[in-house]
Write a protein that holds these residues in place. Structure first.
Motif: not given
Length: 229
Positions: A101-112
């Protein structure tokens, strides 16, 4: 020419959905979009994605229900996007089949980075399944690597894909203490465990399903699988 990896992005906020889609396409992925719970289930059935990026709060029905339904039909890695930080909510997500899981707000590079790590984990799991003995028997715990099934005292235990991989990583060296960073590298493909409760949350989920004393915590070091049963 290699077939691109297909991702399903499920997010009801059109701006966030499109921003994610644009970034992932730029990274070389094929992306399918969905904006609500029912649409996500249909998209999964039609496109059979290699990984799902799934928001928790959705119209129709929420991301937890989406995850439950798609995992019941075809297990697939799921990265959940959530504004919730309560540990109980996160454990519920992991319990219905989410891998991370990734918590909002997130950075695009972290999601990638999380997506690439999950995809690497899937490939490693497939490779390991062909290299090691098909069944591990450790006391009353039995792990069938080929079918990815687990039983305790001959009773089947349902684990999510990532819970299974974590258990297997510990079971391959039973009784030995595995460091947190070591487990994060092997199971998640991350360089280190800093700044995340993902490992701890999955250990708690394993204890809930296998028994509270099955996985031993070694404070400041990591975890070990107890086999004296």
């Amino acid at each position: 020419m290699a077939v691109p990896v297909t991702l399903l992005v499920v997010e009801d906020d059109a701006t966030i959905n499109q921003a994610l889609t644009d970034r992932l396409v730029a990274e070389g992925f094929r992306v399918v979009q969905a904006f609500d719970g029912p649409g996500a289930v249909v998209a999964q059935e039609v496109h059979a994605p290699d990984l799902v990026v799934l928001d928790v709060m959705l119209p129709g029905f929420d991301g937890l229900e989406v995850c439950r339904r798609i995992q019941a039909v075809r297990p697939v890695p799921v990265l959940m996007l959530t504004a919730r930080t309560d540990e109980t909510d996160l454990l519920v997500g992991l319990g219905v089949g989410a891998d991370d899981y990734v918590t909002k707000p997130f950075r695009m590079r972290e999601v990638v980075a999380r997506i690439r790590a999950l995809l690497r984990r899937v490939e490693r799991a497939r490779a390991l399944a062909t290299e090691q003995p098909p069944v591990l028997a450790l006391g009353d715990l039995e792990i069938d690597r080929a079918s990815r099934r687990v039983s305790v005292a001959a009773e089947p235990v349902h684990l999510t894909p990532l819970e299974f991989d974590l258990l297997l990583a510990l079971a391959l060296d039973p009784g030995a203490v595995r460091g947190r960073d070591d487990l994060m590298r092997q199971v998640w493909g991350w360089a280190d465990a800093g700044g995340t409760r993902t490992l701890d949350s999955h250990v708690k989920a394993l204890r809930a399903k296998l028994g509270p004393d099955r996985v031993r915590t070694v404070h400041g070091v990591g975890y070990a699988l107890e086999v004296g049963r």
